[in-house]
Scaffold this active site. Structure first.
Site, PDB file in Angstrom:
ATOM      1  N   LYS A  99       0.852  -1.199   0.000  1.00  0.00           N
ATOM      2  CA  LYS A  99       0.000   0.000   0.000  1.00  0.00           C
ATOM      3  C   LYS A  99       0.886   1.246   0.000  1.00  0.00           C
ATOM      4  CE  LYS A  99      -2.019   0.828   3.859  1.00  0.00           C
ATOM      5  NZ  LYS A  99      -2.926   0.659   5.015  1.00  0.00           N
ATOM      6  N   ASP A 131      -9.286  -5.011  12.737  1.00  0.00           N
ATOM      7  CA  ASP A 131      -9.839  -3.933  13.555  1.00  0.00           C
ATOM      8  C   ASP A 131     -10.929  -3.205  12.776  1.00  0.00           C
ATOM      9  OD1 ASP A 131     -10.392  -1.941  15.353  1.00  0.00           O
ATOM     10  OD2 ASP A 131      -8.342  -1.217  15.540  1.00  0.00           O
ATOM     11  N   THR A 181      -7.899  -2.264   5.796  1.00  0.00           N
ATOM     12  CA  THR A 181      -6.743  -2.799   5.068  1.00  0.00           C
ATOM     13  C   THR A 181      -7.096  -4.060   4.289  1.00  0.00           C
ATOM     14  OG1 THR A 181      -5.167  -1.870   6.658  1.00  0.00           O
ATOM     15  CG2 THR A 181      -4.399  -3.701   5.307  1.00  0.00           C
TER      16      THR A 181
END
Length: 318
Positions: free
Chosen positions: A201, A231, A235
């Site tokens: 990324k 979480d 991502t």
């Protein structure tokens, strides 16, 4: 995995569960073959935690099951108060069983004038009287070094490995959702005997959107993303989209700890992910058809049994 019961040798042993994940505590005790010991956990009118141990623990080796998940501060404080109560009741030894170790993300000074909270929490646990930690897939392995007592960091990959093999995927490949998770993903890839690709990324310029570069090919592959926790799910959802755009046949995500904050469930539902596989280290409050939960209670039960009998834990993972 099934823990071998040790009822005939349990005279010096007691297991307690805090209120963070009582279902997990009951499941572990069931695998061990005897009930949880009793404690009254409550709060004063101003919110202070109040605990009373309901039976004698004098001279006993104690194991307390309490993941420090949401609400993190309450669950951590409850653990510390319970340990203090047990220590003052003349317990012989106290082991904290933390399927999920909260505050693990603050493991270094990433910016000026910030705390290293993982180290502070380690200090608190030792100061109150915890003599051993059993946890799983710490966010940062170096946290083990923050303690001056034994830390058994278990691998959730042992349950993921069996699950993936049961799926009989035609063309599987392991992927790390970011560069920081490569070591973890490589370990799992080696266990499975599979190749590894990486989702890199990047933001080329300020105020520009992130670009997802894939190191390796996902074309016509059943991709398995590997991470220690999920979480916000941002991502893995972005990684899944990039992998599908490159031609991946399917994308599955493995995450030991289902933190699932904020809109994580909504993101997963609307994402390119075909399945998300997590463990029950944290109680899963919200339901989602894409999420599969695997139990690690029998793993923790067997580790507790081995520690109590001074047997090797590492041999479970080799």
């Amino acid at each position: 995995m099934k823990a071998r019961g040790f009822k005939t040798k349990m005279r010096g042993f007691k297991i307690f569960s805090g209120s963070a994940h009582p279902a997990f505590g009951k499941e572990v005790s069931k695998h061990l073959g005897f009930p949880l010991s009793k404690a009254v956990i409550g709060k004063f009118s101003d919110g202070e935690i109040n605990i009373q141990i309901s039976e004698s623990v004098r001279g006993k080796d104690i194991f307390i099951i309490q993941p420090t998940c949401v609400p993190v501060n309450d669950n951590l404080m409850e653990l510390l108060v319970m340990v203090d109560a047990l220590r003052r009741s003349s317990a012989n030894s106290i082991t904290a069983v933390l399927p999920y170790f909260g505050y693990a993300r603050q493991d270094r000074k990433a910016a000026p004038r910030v705390p290293i909270t993982a180290k502070m929490v380690a200090n608190l646990m030792q100061e109150v009287g915890i003599e051993r930690i059993i946890t799983m897939d710490l966010h940062a392995g170096q946290i083990q070094g923050f303690f001056d007592v034994p830390v058994d960091n278990l691998y959730g990959s042992i349950v993921f490995r069996d699950y993936i093999r049961s799926k009989a995927l035609k063309n599987p490949i392991i992927a790390s959702p970011d560069v920081g998770g490569v070591t973890r993903a490589r370990y799992f890839a080696n266990q499975m005997g599979l190749d590894l690709i990486i989702v890199d990324k990047r933001r080329e310029k300020a105020n520009e959107s992130e670009v997802m570069n894939i190191i390796g090919s996902a074309k016509e592959r059943d991709v398995i993303l590997v991470d220690d926790m999920i979480d916000t799910a941002g991502t893995i959802c972005k990684a899944a989209l990039a992998l599908k755009e490159q031609g991946a046949t399917s994308v599955m995500a493995l995450g030991t700890h289902a933190v699932l904050s904020g809109n994580a469930i909504k993101r997963i539902k609307e994402s390119a992910l075909d399945e998300v596989v997590v463990t029950n280290s944290i109680p899963l409050v919200q339901k989602c058809d894409k999420i599969t939960t695997l139990s690690v209670a029998s793993l923790f039960a067997e580790v507790i049994r081995r520690i109590y009998h001074n047997e090797s834990v590492q041999s479970l993972f080799t």
